[in-house]
Motif scaffolding. Structure first.
Motif, PDB file in Angstrom:
ATOM      1  N   LEU A 183       0.993  -1.164  -0.084  1.00  0.00           N
ATOM      2  CA  LEU A 183       0.037  -0.017  -0.125  1.00  0.00           C
ATOM      3  C   LEU A 183       0.945   1.069   0.013  1.00  0.00           C
ATOM      4  CD1 LEU A 183      -2.743  -1.474   2.354  1.00  0.00           C
ATOM      5  CD2 LEU A 183      -3.322  -0.707   0.136  1.00  0.00           C
ATOM      6  N   GLY A 184       0.399   2.306  -0.571  1.00  0.00           N
ATOM      7  CA  GLY A 184       1.118   3.547  -0.869  1.00  0.00           C
ATOM      8  C   GLY A 184       2.265   3.419  -1.954  1.00  0.00           C
ATOM      9  N   GLU A 185       2.195   2.298  -2.402  1.00  0.00           N
ATOM     10  CA  GLU A 185       3.328   2.305  -3.649  1.00  0.00           C
ATOM     11  C   GLU A 185       2.283   2.322  -4.979  1.00  0.00           C
ATOM     12  OE1 GLU A 185       6.198   2.283  -3.600  1.00  0.00           O
ATOM     13  OE2 GLU A 185       6.835   2.017  -1.346  1.00  0.00           O
ATOM     14  N   PRO A 186       2.685   3.131  -5.782  1.00  0.00           N
ATOM     15  CA  PRO A 186       1.523   3.609  -7.061  1.00  0.00           C
ATOM     16  C   PRO A 186       1.595   2.416  -7.928  1.00  0.00           C
ATOM     17  CG  PRO A 186       3.065   5.463  -6.657  1.00  0.00           C
ATOM     18  CD  PRO A 186       3.554   4.463  -5.580  1.00  0.00           C
ATOM     19  N   ASP A 187       2.645   1.461  -8.277  1.00  0.00           N
ATOM     20  CA  ASP A 187       2.497   0.462  -9.087  1.00  0.00           C
ATOM     21  C   ASP A 187       1.684  -0.669  -8.563  1.00  0.00           C
ATOM     22  OD1 ASP A 187       4.286   1.866 -11.140  1.00  0.00           O
ATOM     23  OD2 ASP A 187       5.810   0.952 -10.534  1.00  0.00           O
ATOM     24  N   SER A 188       1.894  -0.907  -7.313  1.00  0.00           N
ATOM     25  CA  SER A 188       1.375  -2.181  -6.455  1.00  0.00           C
ATOM     26  C   SER A 188      -0.320  -1.699  -6.562  1.00  0.00           C
ATOM     27  CB  SER A 188       2.081  -2.233  -5.258  1.00  0.00           C
ATOM     28  OG  SER A 188       1.515  -3.407  -4.665  1.00  0.00           O
ATOM     29  N   GLU A 189      -0.462  -0.320  -6.090  1.00  0.00           N
ATOM     30  CA  GLU A 189      -1.816   0.048  -6.206  1.00  0.00           C
ATOM     31  C   GLU A 189      -2.586  -0.119  -7.435  1.00  0.00           C
ATOM     32  OE1 GLU A 189      -1.861   2.839  -2.237  1.00  0.00           O
ATOM     33  OE2 GLU A 189      -1.988   3.778  -4.098  1.00  0.00           O
ATOM     34  N   ARG A 190      -1.734   0.175  -8.304  1.00  0.00           N
ATOM     35  CA  ARG A 190      -2.311   0.289  -9.795  1.00  0.00           C
ATOM     36  C   ARG A 190      -2.810  -1.346 -10.080  1.00  0.00           C
ATOM     37  NH1 ARG A 190       0.784   4.815 -11.044  1.00  0.00           N
ATOM     38  NH2 ARG A 190       2.687   3.280 -11.553  1.00  0.00           N
ATOM     39  N   ARG A 191      -1.941  -2.168  -9.916  1.00  0.00           N
ATOM     40  CA  ARG A 191      -2.073  -3.478 -10.315  1.00  0.00           C
ATOM     41  C   ARG A 191      -3.290  -4.037  -9.592  1.00  0.00           C
ATOM     42  NH1 ARG A 191       3.523  -3.764  -9.637  1.00  0.00           N
ATOM     43  NH2 ARG A 191       3.185  -4.789  -7.841  1.00  0.00           N
ATOM     44  N   HIS A 192      -3.590  -3.588  -8.376  1.00  0.00           N
ATOM     45  CA  HIS A 192      -4.725  -4.137  -7.617  1.00  0.00           C
ATOM     46  C   HIS A 192      -6.038  -3.100  -7.550  1.00  0.00           C
ATOM     47  CE1 HIS A 192      -1.093  -6.261  -6.181  1.00  0.00           C
ATOM     48  NE2 HIS A 192      -2.106  -7.234  -5.706  1.00  0.00           N
ATOM     49  N   ASP A 193      -6.060  -2.093  -8.556  1.00  0.00           N
ATOM     50  CA  ASP A 193      -7.017  -1.434  -8.723  1.00  0.00           C
ATOM     51  C   ASP A 193      -7.603  -0.787  -7.403  1.00  0.00           C
ATOM     52  OD1 ASP A 193      -9.130   0.009 -10.206  1.00  0.00           O
ATOM     53  OD2 ASP A 193     -10.551  -1.827  -9.967  1.00  0.00           O
ATOM     54  N   PHE A 194      -6.721  -0.071  -6.665  1.00  0.00           N
ATOM     55  CA  PHE A 194      -6.842   0.509  -5.519  1.00  0.00           C
ATOM     56  C   PHE A 194      -7.889   1.590  -5.585  1.00  0.00           C
ATOM     57  CE2 PHE A 194      -6.058   3.873  -2.587  1.00  0.00           C
ATOM     58  CZ  PHE A 194      -5.871   3.178  -1.217  1.00  0.00           C
ATOM     59  N   ARG A 195      -9.169   1.580  -4.567  1.00  0.00           N
ATOM     60  CA  ARG A 195      -9.931   2.726  -4.461  1.00  0.00           C
ATOM     61  C   ARG A 195      -9.993   3.165  -2.979  1.00  0.00           C
ATOM     62  NH1 ARG A 195     -10.911  -2.395  -6.639  1.00  0.00           N
ATOM     63  NH2 ARG A 195     -12.680  -2.587  -5.373  1.00  0.00           N
ATOM     64  N   VAL A 237      -1.238   8.733   1.894  1.00  0.00           N
ATOM     65  CA  VAL A 237       0.038   7.885   1.957  1.00  0.00           C
ATOM     66  C   VAL A 237       0.859   8.192   3.055  1.00  0.00           C
ATOM     67  CG1 VAL A 237       2.087   7.173   0.696  1.00  0.00           C
ATOM     68  CG2 VAL A 237       0.136   7.656  -0.613  1.00  0.00           C
ATOM     69  N   VAL A 238       1.295   7.354   3.723  1.00  0.00           N
ATOM     70  CA  VAL A 238       2.034   7.475   5.070  1.00  0.00           C
ATOM     71  C   VAL A 238       3.339   6.755   4.817  1.00  0.00           C
ATOM     72  CG1 VAL A 238       0.285   8.212   6.635  1.00  0.00           C
ATOM     73  CG2 VAL A 238       0.914   5.573   6.166  1.00  0.00           C
ATOM     74  N   ALA A 239       4.367   6.706   5.859  1.00  0.00           N
ATOM     75  CA  ALA A 239       5.644   5.849   5.552  1.00  0.00           C
ATOM     76  C   ALA A 239       5.982   5.620   7.278  1.00  0.00           C
ATOM     77  CB  ALA A 239       6.673   6.872   4.937  1.00  0.00           C
ATOM     78  N   PHE A 240       6.593   4.492   7.427  1.00  0.00           N
ATOM     79  CA  PHE A 240       7.224   4.072   8.356  1.00  0.00           C
ATOM     80  C   PHE A 240       8.314   2.855   8.169  1.00  0.00           C
ATOM     81  CE2 PHE A 240       5.374   6.625  12.036  1.00  0.00           C
ATOM     82  CZ  PHE A 240       6.387   6.752  12.814  1.00  0.00           C
ATOM     83  N   GLY A 241       9.225   2.829   8.993  1.00  0.00           N
ATOM     84  CA  GLY A 241      10.311   1.841   8.684  1.00  0.00           C
ATOM     85  C   GLY A 241      10.659   1.492   7.254  1.00  0.00           C
ATOM     86  N   GLY A 242      10.867   2.608   6.482  1.00  0.00           N
ATOM     87  CA  GLY A 242      11.175   2.415   5.089  1.00  0.00           C
ATOM     88  C   GLY A 242      10.305   2.110   4.329  1.00  0.00           C
ATOM     89  N   LYS A 243       9.121   1.932   4.691  1.00  0.00           N
ATOM     90  CA  LYS A 243       7.790   1.334   3.731  1.00  0.00           C
ATOM     91  C   LYS A 243       6.863   2.457   3.707  1.00  0.00           C
ATOM     92  CE  LYS A 243       6.412  -2.930   3.862  1.00  0.00           C
ATOM     93  NZ  LYS A 243       6.069  -4.016   4.103  1.00  0.00           N
ATOM     94  N   ARG A 261      -0.920   3.015   3.462  1.00  0.00           N
ATOM     95  CA  ARG A 261      -2.149   4.131   3.312  1.00  0.00           C
ATOM     96  C   ARG A 261      -2.806   4.135   4.662  1.00  0.00           C
ATOM     97  NH1 ARG A 261      -4.183   7.075  -1.089  1.00  0.00           N
ATOM     98  NH2 ARG A 261      -2.885   6.529  -2.872  1.00  0.00           N
ATOM     99  N   GLN A 262      -3.456   5.202   4.852  1.00  0.00           N
ATOM    100  CA  GLN A 262      -4.074   5.634   6.066  1.00  0.00           C
ATOM    101  C   GLN A 262      -5.333   6.219   5.675  1.00  0.00           C
ATOM    102  OE1 GLN A 262      -2.839   9.084   8.432  1.00  0.00           O
ATOM    103  NE2 GLN A 262      -2.902   8.043  10.046  1.00  0.00           N
ATOM    104  N   ALA A 263      -6.475   5.362   5.940  1.00  0.00           N
ATOM    105  CA  ALA A 263      -7.792   5.854   5.700  1.00  0.00           C
ATOM    106  C   ALA A 263      -8.177   6.828   6.976  1.00  0.00           C
ATOM    107  CB  ALA A 263      -8.942   4.663   6.026  1.00  0.00           C
ATOM    108  N   TRP A 264      -8.630   7.960   6.297  1.00  0.00           N
ATOM    109  CA  TRP A 264      -9.047   9.072   7.389  1.00  0.00           C
ATOM    110  C   TRP A 264      -9.742   8.640   8.706  1.00  0.00           C
ATOM    111  CZ3 TRP A 264     -10.448  13.655   3.324  1.00  0.00           C
ATOM    112  CH2 TRP A 264      -9.271  13.794   2.661  1.00  0.00           C
ATOM    113  N   TRP A 265      -9.388   9.383   9.537  1.00  0.00           N
ATOM    114  CA  TRP A 265     -10.116   9.333  10.863  1.00  0.00           C
ATOM    115  C   TRP A 265     -11.672   9.603  10.641  1.00  0.00           C
ATOM    116  CZ3 TRP A 265      -7.939   8.500  15.628  1.00  0.00           C
ATOM    117  CH2 TRP A 265      -8.760   8.526  16.926  1.00  0.00           C
TER     118      TRP A 265
END
Length: 781
Positions: free
Chosen positions: A657-669, A675-681, A684-688
């Motif tokens: 999640l948060g990786e454009p290519d991977s999200e495109r391949r999985h038809d992300f909605r 997009v968030v990041a931690f630990g070098g990765k 995705r964070q759905a809003w509060w």
């Protein structure tokens, strides 16, 4: 070796500024306390350089945005027809409208910096539209914020009217359920001031005074306890805006209100010399102190300067990383905790934008090179790092953990606070190069290729350099008066042996003062000053871990280049051999400002300037380890790799999640997420809230038995549902305690669910919190 810490290097220039502010007793007004003023932006023009490239990239981005879309909520609030669809990201949330204020400031600054008429046209258009919105409201109000009431999103004006009646329910980031409405208000107020000052738009002054009056009628009706209850919430530089409104009009009402907008819980301890910053949201506090500095400029009252200088000192010397930025997860950590607070969310960019504004205030009171040593460090290594010049996008955080990478905004779906401040930062790179002290002295503080018209001194100068990738600076006099003038050249603290030549002859300054070489003479057109600034390698130790080092070459922070950002980081973070220090670094002759660091990991790594490693993974701080400590790290890494391999062989499908290519391949909605990041990765964070979601398609087979989800261990106390093909398989709460590493959880899938299916829809939906997820897999037994 024993490397100096940042505190040792930067010293306490803030305290020097404070000492120079000695004036009348508290409460007594004084003549202007400013000893120096920057040359106005319209008097400085940039020449080709990385700084001008940043300006041009930002100009292209500003002009790509549609003002009608930024005005959407303002028109809607006023009952006027909307003329453009609402943008996404933060502009689709309760804080909507803050970007318009930043955009007004950025376009105004860009016009002053470049004379570009296209951006000025944008300013004039927006001001006219805001005037129409204000007229439709009829009471001075203009705003774009929203709030949820009874399950519906409504106009945020309701909050202001509730506050008027004394109904105040404020938390750190909300007022009566609305996301920082006073913060968003301040951005528009400040943007109109900039439109008036920088673009001579007199209508902007009228609109600004109307909105200032609307809010004032609310705030003036609050007693002190109510005011303090309201100021619990982040309110940006609201005190500064009212101080600047007084500066523009001379009307005492605005000055009185600026004084009242004082968050006593924070500013009173600071005024007593107590560091209470640990645990506080960093960028909530910095604008409050800028407001105090503005009050000192206007009143001469020493206590305002005392607090501003003390705050600057403790932030710069006790809460800042090697690049000059501060905060981790947006919050101040305990004093001098640096190595113990390295993550993907260090150094919020807004903080550095505001700290540089505060530094400028202090310098005006007491010119000292050490203030601009800090300014230059932060400007080069953080501000220049937080815009990607090929597309003008911005980074919210500047991650300093090993293997981290920058997460960039998108043109129309981000609009974070750091996008707004980034628009401003990269519209004004000429604003602090030259400072004037009347008609006699011109300070040259930053080495940025440029031309300057010093009107009071009747001089015109041209500055040529390849800095920061060159050590020579040439200042040419293009016009000069008959009388003597002083050019005060900053001698950077990082340069041990600067040299000055005038017309090819070695020259000595008339005197040295506060780190400046004062060159006084009757200048002639054609005179040339050559300033040589040799750069050397040096190390700075983390104050909480003296064995952990960061490296700089001259003013440039260096970083290990750990590979492209779009490739996984699957190696042990680099380290130095115990006691190696700078002896472990060898310059690469064919690559200036580049070093090979031996003994780091199993192979050597290459250190390069940090700021322009835009799309690379990096490491900035390096622990020194014994052979036994390194072996222990290798063993832990091997265990982690074995665990990953065991999961890989069970994986039917995986989405990063948060990786454009991977999200495109999985038809992300998604309806609302970041997009968030931690630990070098990335993740995705759905809003509060309730009903916000992320969903995607995943490949399945009859063997599918589990859904695997990876979370960051410190993101706890959540409430979200997990659904597969519309069937809820889990309600996740993520109970503590927090753990500073990735954790994973597997959720059983109903047996037989995928007997005749090749794909399934996976959905994470909020039920009263946010929902941050980094990786999902479909697993076999």
């Amino acid at each position: 070796m024993s490397a100096p810490t940042r505190r040792d290097v930067l010293c306490t220039a803030s305290a020097l500024a404070l000492a120079a502010c000695a004036g009348p007793p508290s409460g007594e007004a004084a003549p202007s306390p400013r000893r120096a003023e920057p040359l106005p932006l319209h008097a400085v023009r940039l020449k080709p350089s990385i700084f001008k490239d940043a300006i041009e990239a930002n100009r292209r981005y500003l002009l790509s945005l549609d003002p009608e879309r930024l005005l959407h909520n303002f028109h809607k609030s006023a009952g006027l027809p909307t003329k453009g669809a609402l943008y996404g990201g933060w502009e689709a949330r309760g804080i909507a409208g803050h970007t318009l204020g930043h955009y007004l400031s950025a376009c105004s600054l860009m016009h002053a910096q470049t004379d570009d008429e296209a951006v000025r046209t944008r300013v004039d258009h927006i001001v006219r539209e805001l005037a129409s919105c204000q007229q439709a409201h009829g009471d001075g109000y203009i705003g774009g914020t929203t709030v949820e009431r009874d399950g519906r999103v409504v106009d945020g004006k309701i909050i202001f009217e509730e506050v008027r009646t004394g109904d105040i329910r404020a938390g750190p980031f909300d007022v009566n359920g609305g996301w920082v409405p006073l913060y968003a208000w301040h951005k528009v107020h400040a943007g109109l001031i900039d439109a008036y000052r920088l673009c001579a738009n007199t209508l902007a002054l009228e609109v600004m005074l109307g909105m200032a009056d609307y809010l004032a009628t609310i705030l003036e009706g609050l007693d002190d306890a109510q005011m303090q209850a309201l100021l619990v919430a982040e309110h940006g530089g609201l005190n500064e805006s009212y101080a600047e409104t007084y500066a523009a009009t001379g009307e005492g009402r605005w000055l009185a209100l600026a004084r009242r907008i004082r968050d006593r819980a924070v500013l009173d301890p600071l005024s007593e010399g107590r560091n209470i910053l640990s645990g506080l949201h960093a960028n909530t506090q910095i604008p409050k102190v800028i407001g105090l500095a503005s009050l000192h400029d206007l009143t001469g009252e020493k206590h305002f300067a005392d607090t501003a200088a003390y705050f600057h000192d403790i932030v710069v010397n006790h809460h800042s990383y090697v690049i000059g930025g501060n905060s981790e997860w947006e919050f101040f950590r305990p004093p001098d905790v640096i190595a113990g607070a390295l993550s993907d969310r260090t150094c919020e960019s807004c903080n550095s934008y505001n700290m540089l504004k505060l530094t400028r205030r202090l310098f005006g009171w007491s010119p000292d090179t050490r203030l601009f040593d800090y300014y230059e460090r932060t400007h080069l290594n953080h501000i220049m790092a937080h815009q990607r010049p090929d597309d003008g996008m911005f980074a919210y955080f500047m991650p300093l953990s090993s293997g981290a990478r920058r997460t960039w905004s998108t043109p129309e779906e981000s609009f974070w606070c750091c996008v707004g401040s980034g628009m401003e930062s990269h519209a004004k790179h000429g604003d602090s190069i030259y400072w004037r002290a009347g008609a006699d002295t011109l300070f040259i503080n930053l080495f940025i290729p440029s031309e300057a018209a010093w009107v009071e001194g009747r001089m015109r100068l041209s500055l040529e350099t390849g800095f920061p990738f060159a050590e020579a600076v040439v200042i040419a006099v293009e016009k000069a008066p008959e009388e003597a003038r002083t050019l005060a050249l900053r001698m950077p603290g990082w340069c041990a042996a600067p040299e000055i030549f005038i017309n090819n002859a070695k020259a000595e300054p008339e005197k040295r003062e506060n780190g400046y070489a004062l060159m006084r003479r009757i200048w002639r057109a054609g005179d040339k000053i050559l300033l040589k600034l040799p750069m050397e390698l040096r190390a700075e130790a983390a104050p909480d871990a003296p064995e952990t080092l960061a490296f700089l070459h001259g003013p440039l922070v260096l970083a290990a280049d750990l590979g492209p950002s779009n490739a996984p980081f699957e190696q042990i973070p680099p380290a130095l051999p115990k006691g190696g220090g700078m002896r472990s670094l060898t310059p690469l002759d064919d690559m200036p400002y580049t070093y090979e660091m031996a003994g780091a990991a199993s192979d050597s790594v290459v250190l390069k300037p940090f700021f322009n490693l835009y799309d690379r993974r990096t490491a900035v701080y390096f622990p020194q380890l014994t052979a036994a400590e390194w072996t222990e790290r290798e063993a832990a890494f091997a265990v982690a790799q074995a665990e990953k391999t065991a999961i890989d062989v069970r994986t039917i499908d995986v989405i990063h999640l948060g990786e454009p290519d991977s999200e495109r391949r999985h038809d992300f909605r998604t309806n609302h997420s970041d997009v968030v990041a931690f630990g070098g990765k990335n993740g995705r964070q759905a809003w509060w809230g309730v009903g916000n979601y992320i969903e995607f398609d995943m490949a399945v087979t009859p063997e599918a038995r589990f859904l695997y989800a990876q979370y960051w261990g410190e993101e706890i106390d959540k409430a979200f549902d997990i659904l597969v093909d519309g069937e809820k398989i889990a309600h996740e709460t993520r109970p503590g305690p927090p753990i500073a590493r990735f954790v994973a959880k597997t959720y059983p899938l109903p047996e037989g669910l995928f007997r005749d299916r090749k794909s399934a829809i996976v959905r994470f939906e909020t039920k009263g919190s946010d929902a941050p997820v980094y990786e999902c897999r479909i697993l076999r037994e």
